[in-house]
Design an enzyme around this catalytic site. Sequence first.
Site, PDB file in Angstrom:
ATOM      1  N   CYS A 110      20.988 -37.819 132.589  1.00 57.50           N
ATOM      2  CA  CYS A 110      21.983 -36.928 133.163  1.00 57.50           C
ATOM      3  C   CYS A 110      21.591 -35.500 132.826  1.00 57.50           C
ATOM      4  O   CYS A 110      20.748 -35.275 131.962  1.00 57.50           O
ATOM      5  CB  CYS A 110      23.359 -37.206 132.567  1.00 57.50           C
ATOM      6  SG  CYS A 110      23.932 -38.888 132.877  1.00 57.50           S
ATOM      7  N   GLY A 138      20.073 -36.332 137.885  1.00 56.76           N
ATOM      8  CA  GLY A 138      21.084 -37.284 138.321  1.00 56.76           C
ATOM      9  C   GLY A 138      21.781 -36.821 139.580  1.00 56.76           C
ATOM     10  O   GLY A 138      22.332 -35.721 139.611  1.00 56.76           O
ATOM     11  N   ASN A 142      24.592 -36.656 127.865  1.00 58.16           N
ATOM     12  CA  ASN A 142      23.339 -37.196 128.389  1.00 58.16           C
ATOM     13  C   ASN A 142      22.755 -38.101 127.317  1.00 58.16           C
ATOM     14  O   ASN A 142      22.550 -37.656 126.192  1.00 58.16           O
ATOM     15  CB  ASN A 142      22.367 -36.034 128.694  1.00 58.16           C
ATOM     16  CG  ASN A 142      20.942 -36.507 128.945  1.00 58.16           C
ATOM     17  OD1 ASN A 142      19.980 -35.853 128.570  1.00 58.16           O
ATOM     18  ND2 ASN A 142      20.788 -37.644 129.569  1.00 58.16           N
ATOM     19  N   GLY A 143      22.511 -39.356 127.670  1.00 55.97           N
ATOM     20  CA  GLY A 143      21.910 -40.252 126.688  1.00 55.97           C
ATOM     21  C   GLY A 143      22.593 -41.597 126.692  1.00 55.97           C
ATOM     22  O   GLY A 143      23.290 -41.951 127.656  1.00 55.97           O
ATOM     23  N   TYR A 173       7.919 -37.853 133.461  1.00 53.72           N
ATOM     24  CA  TYR A 173       8.580 -37.965 134.753  1.00 53.72           C
ATOM     25  C   TYR A 173       9.849 -37.131 134.892  1.00 53.72           C
ATOM     26  O   TYR A 173      10.060 -36.491 135.916  1.00 53.72           O
ATOM     27  CB  TYR A 173       8.923 -39.435 135.026  1.00 53.72           C
ATOM     28  CG  TYR A 173       9.802 -39.627 136.233  1.00 53.72           C
ATOM     29  CD1 TYR A 173       9.284 -39.475 137.514  1.00 53.72           C
ATOM     30  CD2 TYR A 173      11.152 -39.923 136.095  1.00 53.72           C
ATOM     31  CE1 TYR A 173      10.098 -39.624 138.638  1.00 53.72           C
ATOM     32  CE2 TYR A 173      11.968 -40.071 137.222  1.00 53.72           C
ATOM     33  CZ  TYR A 173      11.438 -39.924 138.479  1.00 53.72           C
ATOM     34  OH  TYR A 173      12.230 -40.065 139.567  1.00 53.72           O
ATOM     35  N   THR A 210       6.006 -35.779 141.298  1.00 55.65           N
ATOM     36  CA  THR A 210       5.731 -35.522 139.878  1.00 55.65           C
ATOM     37  C   THR A 210       4.252 -35.589 139.530  1.00 55.65           C
ATOM     38  O   THR A 210       3.753 -34.831 138.700  1.00 55.65           O
ATOM     39  CB  THR A 210       6.523 -36.535 139.009  1.00 55.65           C
ATOM     40  OG1 THR A 210       7.834 -36.599 139.508  1.00 55.65           O
ATOM     41  CG2 THR A 210       6.533 -36.140 137.566  1.00 55.65           C
ATOM     42  N   ASP A 226      -0.168 -41.771 140.346  1.00 54.26           N
ATOM     43  CA  ASP A 226       1.285 -41.711 140.154  1.00 54.26           C
ATOM     44  C   ASP A 226       1.569 -41.329 138.702  1.00 54.26           C
ATOM     45  O   ASP A 226       0.703 -41.503 137.835  1.00 54.26           O
ATOM     46  CB  ASP A 226       1.958 -43.045 140.496  1.00 54.26           C
ATOM     47  CG  ASP A 226       3.417 -42.843 140.943  1.00 54.26           C
ATOM     48  OD1 ASP A 226       3.949 -41.731 140.770  1.00 54.26           O
ATOM     49  OD2 ASP A 226       4.015 -43.800 141.476  1.00 54.26           O
ATOM     50  N   ASP A 227       2.766 -40.808 138.464  1.00 55.27           N
ATOM     51  CA  ASP A 227       3.083 -40.441 137.080  1.00 55.27           C
ATOM     52  C   ASP A 227       3.320 -41.678 136.233  1.00 55.27           C
ATOM     53  O   ASP A 227       2.997 -41.712 135.047  1.00 55.27           O
ATOM     54  CB  ASP A 227       4.305 -39.500 137.035  1.00 55.27           C
ATOM     55  CG  ASP A 227       5.519 -40.125 137.679  1.00 55.27           C
ATOM     56  OD1 ASP A 227       6.277 -40.812 136.992  1.00 55.27           O
ATOM     57  OD2 ASP A 227       5.694 -39.945 138.897  1.00 55.27           O
TER      58      ASP A 227
HETATM   59  P1  AMP Z   1       8.277 -48.176 140.608  1.00 55.50           P
HETATM   60  O1  AMP Z   1       8.246 -48.034 142.078  1.00 55.50           O
HETATM   61  O2  AMP Z   1       9.421 -49.010 140.132  1.00 55.50           O
HETATM   62  O3  AMP Z   1       6.992 -48.593 139.995  1.00 55.50           O
HETATM   63  O4  AMP Z   1       8.630 -46.733 140.010  1.00 55.50           O
HETATM   64  C1  AMP Z   1       7.627 -45.797 139.820  1.00 55.50           C
HETATM   65  C2  AMP Z   1       7.970 -44.550 140.546  1.00 55.50           C
HETATM   66  O5  AMP Z   1       9.314 -44.151 140.277  1.00 55.50           O
HETATM   67  C3  AMP Z   1       7.074 -43.442 140.096  1.00 55.50           C
HETATM   68  O6  AMP Z   1       6.595 -42.846 141.283  1.00 55.50           O
HETATM   69  C4  AMP Z   1       7.937 -42.483 139.310  1.00 55.50           C
HETATM   70  O7  AMP Z   1       7.744 -41.188 139.812  1.00 55.50           O
HETATM   71  C5  AMP Z   1       9.342 -42.934 139.548  1.00 55.50           C
HETATM   72  N1  AMP Z   1      10.069 -43.237 138.310  1.00 55.50           N
HETATM   73  C6  AMP Z   1       9.611 -43.574 137.112  1.00 55.50           C
HETATM   74  N2  AMP Z   1      10.600 -43.799 136.239  1.00 55.50           N
HETATM   75  C7  AMP Z   1      11.737 -43.594 136.898  1.00 55.50           C
HETATM   76  C8  AMP Z   1      13.116 -43.653 136.555  1.00 55.50           C
HETATM   77  N3  AMP Z   1      13.509 -43.997 135.336  1.00 55.50           N
HETATM   78  N4  AMP Z   1      14.007 -43.361 137.513  1.00 55.50           N
HETATM   79  C9  AMP Z   1      13.613 -43.024 138.734  1.00 55.50           C
HETATM   80  N5  AMP Z   1      12.340 -42.963 139.125  1.00 55.50           N
HETATM   81  C10 AMP Z   1      11.404 -43.242 138.229  1.00 55.50           C
END
Ligand code: AMP
Length: 503
Positions: free
Chosen positions: A2, A28, A101-102, A258, A304, A366-367
């Site tokens: 948040c 959020g 937040n948390g 991220y 990101t 990807d991040d």
């Molecule tokens: P996924 O598709 O489930 O592998 O999620 C990975 C993607 O979602 C990456 O492109 C990240 O940028 C993003 N991501 C990573 N962690 C989160 C998170 N906690 N909430 C929302 N997006 C996320």
Amino acid sequence: MCGIVGVVGTSMVNQTIFDALTVLQHRGQDAAGMVTSHNGLLCLRKDNGPVSEVFRTRHMKKLHGNIGIGHARYPTAGTSSSAEAQPFYVNSPYGISLAHNGNLTNTAKLKQEVFESDLRHINTTSDSEVLLNVLAHEMSSENKLIPTPDDIFNALERVYKRIEGGYAVVALITGYGILAFRDPDGIRPLIYGSKMSESGGIEYMVASESVALDAAGFTIERDIQPGEAIFFDVNHKVHVRQCTPKKVPRPCLFEYVYFARPDTVIDNISVYKARINMGDRLAAKIQREWQDHDIDVVIPIPDTSRTAALQIAQTLNIPFREGLVKNRYIGRTFIMPGQAVRKKSVRQKLNPVPFEFKDKTVLLVDDSIVRGTTSKEIIEMAREAGAKKVYIASAAPEVRYPNVYGIDMPAVTELIAHGRNVDEICELIGADKLIFQDLDDLIEACIDEKHSEVREFDTSVFDGQYITGDIDDAYLERLQEARNDSKKTSSAVSSSSDMMYPM
Ligand code: AMP
């Protein structure tokens, strides 16, 4: 996750809080809220939706007062009811509103104490409401008609003894000021700044990320320290107390990977610089372990990963191309419950520029890879667009464990890397090769010896080490139950009849 903000101003703070929440919107988009105080009366507006939808002109006009707090919510425990939108409020003592937040890790025990010993009622499933009631109870125990900062800090010291987890909090104590505090390990971020107003008085803002202060023209004073509380009183005086034994911060590593905006600085570490370093270290790993690679082009999965991807391309001396275009008017995939929706929304969110893929060997960056939904879909898209081979690199290591400190992560069984090695993950997402950043490299990428004292982080999602020391298997099992997809889908019912004093 948040975003939170608190402002003690010399004129109406509604616009400043609105602007700050807009800047913190990435933390959020599920719900937003603001409470301001004017002549002892509170004005509250909160509801589901992004900041621009929750606060219309008619609401803003009624948010009077020179002091207030705000919240942008990203649900952690799998519910999106507007009853859980923040700030929360209790009328006794003084009228306290709180934004958090948390995640508290001993909520169940606290809830029981709040009912059975503190004789208080909790009306939602939110740990933030529990936290508010613990704070209110401890402030009541001081039994002061007019609380001094010392009374407030004494109460807060007892709150720290009762609550566990990762948290950053702002609380508006009606008529007295804003109390801001951070968990004993500094897992969740919180920073404050000041500025001279046009009328010559000093104003303060406290927020989750420095970028909120920058955008509103506040000069950064400093991060709130782990276990430290700051009370900004209504006369614009700042009172500070270290409420738990001093520790160096161990901020959440995932903020740098991220969550935080790249132009934010957390605990004196620039998020942008950390992401550049992540790219450098990942490029070095590719050079070390894969000298004969045949990558033609590096393509980031926006947004990101762009910073790291550009560094990888430069270091490897390979063209960097924006081969995927993002529709920024659609919510983050992760927020939406259910795998089918998530899959579809990756396609709605990202679309390829076909000639950047056609007959090329591409390295997607990807991040992080969490469920693997994004990477799987994009690898498929890249192949449909004519890519010869599709490799993928992740700027973060494998996400193998749930987050218990406030980042919304799926149930452990939904994490693609849980119980799998790199080759198995690679096969599942359909890549020709997959490379993850090593955890040591990620940590090194974030450490900034010159500017910051931080040397350690909360790395729990990568290594299962929960630094608060209170997480056991039973806790993780309960979390698994609360976070699995079916639970999320069934609880994602929203109601709008829950405002305490709707406007
Ligand atoms: P996924 O598709 O489930 O592998 O999620 C990975 C993607 O979602 C990456 O492109 C990240 O940028 C993003 N991501 C990573 N962690 C989160 C998170 N906690 N909430 C929302 N997006 C996320």
